[in-house]
Motif scaffolding. Structure first.
Motif, PDB file in Angstrom:
ATOM      1  N   GLY A   1      37.449  33.044  40.970  1.00 38.07           N
ATOM      2  CA  GLY A   1      38.264  32.017  40.329  1.00 38.07           C
ATOM      3  C   GLY A   1      39.086  31.212  41.314  1.00 38.07           C
ATOM      4  O   GLY A   1      39.420  30.060  41.056  1.00 38.07           O
ATOM      5  N   TYR A   2      39.413  31.788  42.436  1.00 41.07           N
ATOM      6  CA  TYR A   2      40.247  31.114  43.423  1.00 41.07           C
ATOM      7  C   TYR A   2      39.430  30.443  44.519  1.00 41.07           C
ATOM      8  O   TYR A   2      39.906  29.509  45.151  1.00 41.07           O
ATOM      9  N   ALA A   3      38.253  30.943  44.763  1.00 40.86           N
ATOM     10  CA  ALA A   3      37.479  30.486  45.921  1.00 40.86           C
ATOM     11  C   ALA A   3      36.101  30.011  45.488  1.00 40.86           C
ATOM     12  O   ALA A   3      35.092  30.520  45.922  1.00 40.86           O
ATOM     13  N   GLU A   4      36.086  29.025  44.625  1.00 45.24           N
ATOM     14  CA  GLU A   4      34.818  28.505  44.092  1.00 45.24           C
ATOM     15  C   GLU A   4      33.844  28.078  45.187  1.00 45.24           C
ATOM     16  O   GLU A   4      32.659  28.304  45.089  1.00 45.24           O
ATOM     17  N   HIS A   5      34.344  27.444  46.238  1.00 41.48           N
ATOM     18  CA  HIS A   5      33.457  26.909  47.263  1.00 41.48           C
ATOM     19  C   HIS A   5      33.126  27.920  48.368  1.00 41.48           C
ATOM     20  O   HIS A   5      32.526  27.563  49.363  1.00 41.48           O
ATOM     21  N   GLU A   6      33.490  29.170  48.192  1.00 42.22           N
ATOM     22  CA  GLU A   6      33.224  30.217  49.189  1.00 42.22           C
ATOM     23  C   GLU A   6      32.084  31.121  48.726  1.00 42.22           C
ATOM     24  O   GLU A   6      32.112  32.323  48.923  1.00 42.22           O
ATOM     25  N   LYS A   7      31.082  30.526  48.108  1.00 44.45           N
ATOM     26  CA  LYS A   7      29.983  31.309  47.538  1.00 44.45           C
ATOM     27  C   LYS A   7      29.261  32.164  48.569  1.00 44.45           C
ATOM     28  O   LYS A   7      28.828  33.259  48.266  1.00 44.45           O
ATOM     29  N   GLY A   8      29.103  31.675  49.791  1.00 47.28           N
ATOM     30  CA  GLY A   8      28.387  32.427  50.823  1.00 47.28           C
ATOM     31  C   GLY A   8      29.027  33.784  51.083  1.00 47.28           C
ATOM     32  O   GLY A   8      28.343  34.802  51.171  1.00 47.28           O
ATOM     33  N   THR A   9      30.346  33.804  51.178  1.00 47.46           N
ATOM     34  CA  THR A   9      31.068  35.057  51.420  1.00 47.46           C
ATOM     35  C   THR A   9      30.915  35.986  50.229  1.00 47.46           C
ATOM     36  O   THR A   9      30.633  37.182  50.386  1.00 47.46           O
ATOM     37  N   LEU A  10      31.078  35.434  49.023  1.00 48.22           N
ATOM     38  CA  LEU A  10      30.973  36.261  47.820  1.00 48.22           C
ATOM     39  C   LEU A  10      29.563  36.810  47.646  1.00 48.22           C
ATOM     40  O   LEU A  10      29.382  37.982  47.313  1.00 48.22           O
ATOM     41  N   GLU A  11      28.568  35.974  47.893  1.00 49.19           N
ATOM     42  CA  GLU A  11      27.185  36.433  47.785  1.00 49.19           C
ATOM     43  C   GLU A  11      26.866  37.487  48.844  1.00 49.19           C
ATOM     44  O   GLU A  11      26.122  38.429  48.584  1.00 49.19           O
ATOM     45  N   GLY A  12      27.456  37.341  50.023  1.00 44.81           N
ATOM     46  CA  GLY A  12      27.267  38.327  51.084  1.00 44.81           C
ATOM     47  C   GLY A  12      27.806  39.698  50.684  1.00 44.81           C
ATOM     48  O   GLY A  12      27.187  40.720  50.971  1.00 44.81           O
ATOM     49  N   VAL A  13      28.951  39.704  50.018  1.00 40.55           N
ATOM     50  CA  VAL A  13      29.534  40.969  49.564  1.00 40.55           C
ATOM     51  C   VAL A  13      28.627  41.614  48.512  1.00 40.55           C
ATOM     52  O   VAL A  13      28.343  42.815  48.581  1.00 40.55           O
ATOM     53  N   ILE A  14      28.173  40.820  47.549  1.00 39.81           N
ATOM     54  CA  ILE A  14      27.306  41.346  46.496  1.00 39.81           C
ATOM     55  C   ILE A  14      25.993  41.870  47.086  1.00 39.81           C
ATOM     56  O   ILE A  14      25.512  42.946  46.725  1.00 39.81           O
TER      57      ILE A  14
ATOM     58  N   SER B   1      40.938  35.636  51.656  1.00 37.93           N
ATOM     59  CA  SER B   1      42.121  35.597  50.791  1.00 37.93           C
ATOM     60  C   SER B   1      43.323  34.970  51.492  1.00 37.93           C
ATOM     61  O   SER B   1      44.235  34.472  50.836  1.00 37.93           O
ATOM     62  N   GLU B   2      43.313  34.981  52.813  1.00 36.46           N
ATOM     63  CA  GLU B   2      44.408  34.361  53.562  1.00 36.46           C
ATOM     64  C   GLU B   2      44.491  32.863  53.293  1.00 36.46           C
ATOM     65  O   GLU B   2      45.555  32.271  53.396  1.00 36.46           O
ATOM     66  N   SER B   3      43.372  32.251  52.954  1.00 33.83           N
ATOM     67  CA  SER B   3      43.336  30.806  52.706  1.00 33.83           C
ATOM     68  C   SER B   3      43.813  30.437  51.303  1.00 33.83           C
ATOM     69  O   SER B   3      43.949  29.263  50.992  1.00 33.83           O
ATOM     70  N   TYR B   4      44.049  31.419  50.469  1.00 38.22           N
ATOM     71  CA  TYR B   4      44.409  31.171  49.067  1.00 38.22           C
ATOM     72  C   TYR B   4      45.690  31.939  48.728  1.00 38.22           C
ATOM     73  O   TYR B   4      45.638  33.088  48.267  1.00 38.22           O
ATOM     74  N   PRO B   5      46.847  31.315  48.921  1.00 37.26           N
ATOM     75  CA  PRO B   5      48.123  31.993  48.651  1.00 37.26           C
ATOM     76  C   PRO B   5      48.231  32.514  47.217  1.00 37.26           C
ATOM     77  O   PRO B   5      48.796  33.584  46.996  1.00 37.26           O
ATOM     78  N   ASP B   6      47.687  31.752  46.250  1.00 39.08           N
ATOM     79  CA  ASP B   6      47.757  32.216  44.860  1.00 39.08           C
ATOM     80  C   ASP B   6      46.963  33.503  44.678  1.00 39.08           C
ATOM     81  O   ASP B   6      47.355  34.384  43.917  1.00 39.08           O
ATOM     82  N   LEU B   7      45.838  33.598  45.365  1.00 37.32           N
ATOM     83  CA  LEU B   7      45.014  34.807  45.289  1.00 37.32           C
ATOM     84  C   LEU B   7      45.757  35.990  45.892  1.00 37.32           C
ATOM     85  O   LEU B   7      45.770  37.079  45.324  1.00 37.32           O
TER      86      LEU B   7
ATOM     87  N   GLY C   1      37.769  50.390  64.856  1.00 37.30           N
ATOM     88  CA  GLY C   1      39.071  49.732  64.872  1.00 37.30           C
ATOM     89  C   GLY C   1      39.648  49.619  63.473  1.00 37.30           C
ATOM     90  O   GLY C   1      38.974  49.875  62.478  1.00 37.30           O
ATOM     91  N   ALA C   2      40.880  49.224  63.394  1.00 36.53           N
ATOM     92  CA  ALA C   2      41.563  49.118  62.118  1.00 36.53           C
ATOM     93  C   ALA C   2      41.219  47.793  61.438  1.00 36.53           C
ATOM     94  O   ALA C   2      41.062  46.778  62.099  1.00 36.53           O
ATOM     95  N   PRO C   3      41.095  47.815  60.116  1.00 36.80           N
ATOM     96  CA  PRO C   3      40.859  46.558  59.418  1.00 36.80           C
ATOM     97  C   PRO C   3      42.058  45.637  59.528  1.00 36.80           C
ATOM     98  O   PRO C   3      43.185  46.083  59.584  1.00 36.80           O
ATOM     99  N   ASN C   4      41.787  44.349  59.533  1.00 30.55           N
ATOM    100  CA  ASN C   4      42.831  43.355  59.674  1.00 30.55           C
ATOM    101  C   ASN C   4      43.091  42.742  58.308  1.00 30.55           C
ATOM    102  O   ASN C   4      42.552  41.690  57.982  1.00 30.55           O
ATOM    103  N   VAL C   5      43.909  43.412  57.507  1.00 27.67           N
ATOM    104  CA  VAL C   5      44.233  42.925  56.171  1.00 27.67           C
ATOM    105  C   VAL C   5      45.702  42.526  56.171  1.00 27.67           C
ATOM    106  O   VAL C   5      46.564  43.314  56.539  1.00 27.67           O
ATOM    107  N   LYS C   6      45.968  41.273  55.780  1.00 30.70           N
ATOM    108  CA  LYS C   6      47.335  40.765  55.787  1.00 30.70           C
ATOM    109  C   LYS C   6      47.757  40.414  54.372  1.00 30.70           C
ATOM    110  O   LYS C   6      46.960  39.999  53.568  1.00 30.70           O
ATOM    111  N   PHE C   7      49.024  40.547  54.127  1.00 34.25           N
ATOM    112  CA  PHE C   7      49.585  40.167  52.829  1.00 34.25           C
ATOM    113  C   PHE C   7      50.542  39.027  53.004  1.00 34.25           C
ATOM    114  O   PHE C   7      51.213  38.874  53.958  1.00 34.25           O
TER     115      PHE C   7
END
Length: 183
Positions: free
Chosen positions: A59-72, A105-111, A177-183
């Motif tokens: 819902g937040y990243a409509e134009h990021e289909k490549g990343t979403l499809e890669g995860v699936i 998710s870093e590119s989408y503050p609402d997300l 290495g450690a994952p790089n997850v930011k909030f």
């Protein structure tokens, strides 16, 4: 009297030792199987969580289909893996794809502020920790089993009854290495 002792050792002692070695190998093999079962449960929970995470991000990243499809795609590859080696590689790909998803998710503050996303992200982080612990337990069980299978005289019994060394569940390069997850 001395011949009775020799006969007793040959006909009772040696078979008893062989049975004890065989039973130890069986017990270690079952520990490996149980440890793998623990990993499998955690991986299934992870696989079930991924679609919810992707749907939340969609819902937040409509134009990021490549990343979403890669995860699936990475999730499906992990589900379809038929050997431990294939599964380890697929899980490593899935971890990399999830890292990209969290970076996105870093590119989408609402997300990043979305409670559902935060909850799923925390649940996934918890599962990753459980998978890591289960992997360590499994690899330890495999190490004990492989050592027992290769030691003398157990190696003779192992070969006779088809016990063979098991593969470790290796960490891939994408997971080092450690994952790089930011909030």
């Amino acid at each position: 009297m001395e011949s009775w002792i020799i006969l007793l050792v040959v006909f009772v002692g040696i078979p008893l030792i062989l049975v004890m070695i065989y039973n130890r190998l069986v017990a270690l093999k079952q520990t490996c199987n149980q440890a793998w079962g623990d990993i499998d449960v955690q991986l299934k929970q992870r696989h079930d969580l991924v679609p919810n995470l992707v749907e939340t991000v969609k819902g937040y990243a409509e134009h990021e289909k490549g990343t979403l499809e890669g995860v699936i795609k990475a999730r499906q590859t992990a589900i379809d893996a038929s050997s431990l080696k294939d599964l380890a590689e697929a899980e490593n790909l899935l971890s990399g794809a999830l890292r990209q998803l969290f970076a996105l998710s870093e590119s989408y503050p609402d997300l990043k502020a979305n409670q559902n996303f935060l909850s799923l992200q925390n649940e996934l982080a918890d599962l990753e920790n459980k998978i890591a612990a289960a992997r360590r337990f499994f690899n330890n069980a495999v190490q004990e089993f492989n050592t027992a299978v290769e030691q003398f005289p157990a190696v003779l019994i192992a070969n006779m009854f088809g016990f063979s060394a098991k593969d470790y569940f290796e960490v891939g390069e994408t997971e080092r290495g450690a994952p790089n997850v930011k909030f």
